[in-house]
Write an enzyme that holds these catalytic residues in place. Structure first.
Site, PDB file in Angstrom:
ATOM      1  N   HIS A  83      -9.114 -31.086 -12.336  1.00 14.30           N
ATOM      2  CA  HIS A  83      -9.124 -32.294 -11.595  1.00 14.30           C
ATOM      3  C   HIS A  83      -8.896 -33.737 -12.342  1.00 14.30           C
ATOM      4  O   HIS A  83      -9.155 -33.543 -13.719  1.00 14.30           O
ATOM      5  CB  HIS A  83     -10.095 -32.508 -10.399  1.00 14.30           C
ATOM      6  N   ASP A 125      -4.590 -39.057 -11.460  1.00 14.18           N
ATOM      7  CA  ASP A 125      -3.664 -38.630 -10.338  1.00 14.18           C
ATOM      8  C   ASP A 125      -2.660 -39.602  -9.981  1.00 14.18           C
ATOM      9  O   ASP A 125      -1.232 -39.330  -9.926  1.00 14.18           O
ATOM     10  CB  ASP A 125      -4.702 -38.437  -8.953  1.00 14.18           C
TER      11      ASP A 125
END
Length: 359
Positions: free
Chosen positions: A124, A154
């Site tokens: 992540h 992200d």
């Protein structure tokens, strides 16, 4: 006309970085069609999903893959965020798509990239920025690193890098007539964001550990301070004229303070600043510094930011179907972006009819 008028994008539904990159393309005028799996979108539609048409295909079936390839045949860009090798195993990898559309830009959004020892591993945002060297510098001195939500990996190092790669590949295609694979990895993009920091380290301008340097909260004139009402003010008075304006706004005299560049006096300087800021509310300090070029600003929450006078004047935030969200950026003088709209369901046949009618 918009900047990306006529660019057709097929987006295989994913989470966070892929949707953000495709949102940017849609904001700039690309015709983005998101392919959802049966059962609906992975998450409820939100601002990241604006500006698309959506179709539902089961890509594990021959019929679903055939419909996807019909879209690919007429597309300029395909965006997928699977682990390396998954698209190839399903039968719509770069080689298969190139066979029917040599001009296709095949954009791959992953955390670790298409190769390397970690390519097959899960991860992540926090993992990618950790390995990229972007997480370790973040946080207060003497405390553990602190993740900045998932903005660095992200969105900045992931989706933004994806959009830049797609645009560059489309520009190159105008010369060669050929598409190519864009390998957008969040670990690469997050590392890229630290370029300036590496320059400072190499030049000896980042000597301290976490939270002890000029731009990481180590300097008392580049930090945040709590106000009397529990709010915060951001101070970025790096240059001497701005620093003098800061002192003027705070009602402090330079000769009564430790020298600005004397790091041994920074703790005392920070205490003096903190004491002054704690004496008034955030709104009161905002008013004090409104007329001063001191590089001081109120720290606003995401919910508060749309109401700030500057943001209101520039329409930095818009209301889309009752949801306040950031407006498209950057701005274009001749081909402005359209006002974003929520995603709309369609069929493959409807999309292809539209695309072929505009050929």
């Amino acid at each position: 006309m918009t900047a990306l008028q006529g660019v057709r994008v097929v987006e295989l539904a994913g989470l966070a970085p892929g949707p953000f990159g495709c949102m940017i393309l849609a904001d700039l005028g690309a015709d983005v069609v998101r392919v959802d799996r049966p059962g609906g979108p992975l998450l409820p539609d939100g601002p990241l999903d604006r500006g698309r048409r959506t179709v539902t295909l089961d890509l594990k079936t021959e019929a679903g893959r055939a419909d996807l390839m019909r879209l690919v045949e007429h597309a300029d860009v395909l965006v997928e965020g699977y682990r390396p090798g998954v698209a190839e195993r399903l039968g719509f990898g770069p080689a298969e798509c190139r066979t029917i559309n040599p001009g296709l830009v095949y954009a791959r959004m992953t955390g670790w990239g298409q190769d390397g020892p970690l390519a097959e591993r899960a991860g992540h945002d926090i993992d990618y920025i950790a390995v990229a060297g972007a997480l370790e510098p973040l946080g207060r001195a003497g405390q553990r690193p602190h993740a900045p939500i998932n903005l660095l990996g992200d969105f900045a190092g992931g989706g933004m890098l994806l959009a830049v790669g797609v645009l560059a590949a489309l520009l190159e295609r105008t010369r060669s007539g050929l598409g190519q694979v864009v390998d957008a990895a969040m670990v690469d993009g997050s590392a890229l964001l630290t370029t300036f920091l590496h320059g400072m380290i190499g030049g000896g301008a980042w000597p301290g550990g976490r939270g002890a340097n000029l731009l990481d909260g180590g300097a008392p004139f580049y930090d945040t301070y709590e106000t009397a009402d529990g709010g915060f003010m951001a101070v970025g008075a790096l240059e001497p004229p701005f620093y003098q304006a800061l002192l003027s706004g705070l009602g402090l005299q330079d000769e009564e303070l430790p020298g600005r560049d004397d790091q041994s006096g920074w703790p005392e300087l920070r205490d003096r600043f903190a004491s002054r800021f704690a004496s008034r509310s955030r709104d009161e300090w905002t008013e004090v510094f409104a007329g001063l070029d001191a590089c001081v600003a109120p720290v606003l929450s995401p919910a508060e930011a749309p109401a700030h006078p500057h943001n209101r004047a520039r329409r930095t935030f818009l209301d889309v179907a009752g949801v306040t969200q950031p407006a498209p950026a950057p701005r274009f003088g001749r081909t402005p972006a359209r006002e974003p709209q929520p995603p709309a369901a369609a069929t493959v046949a409807e999309v292809l009819d539209d695309w072929t009618a505009r050929n």
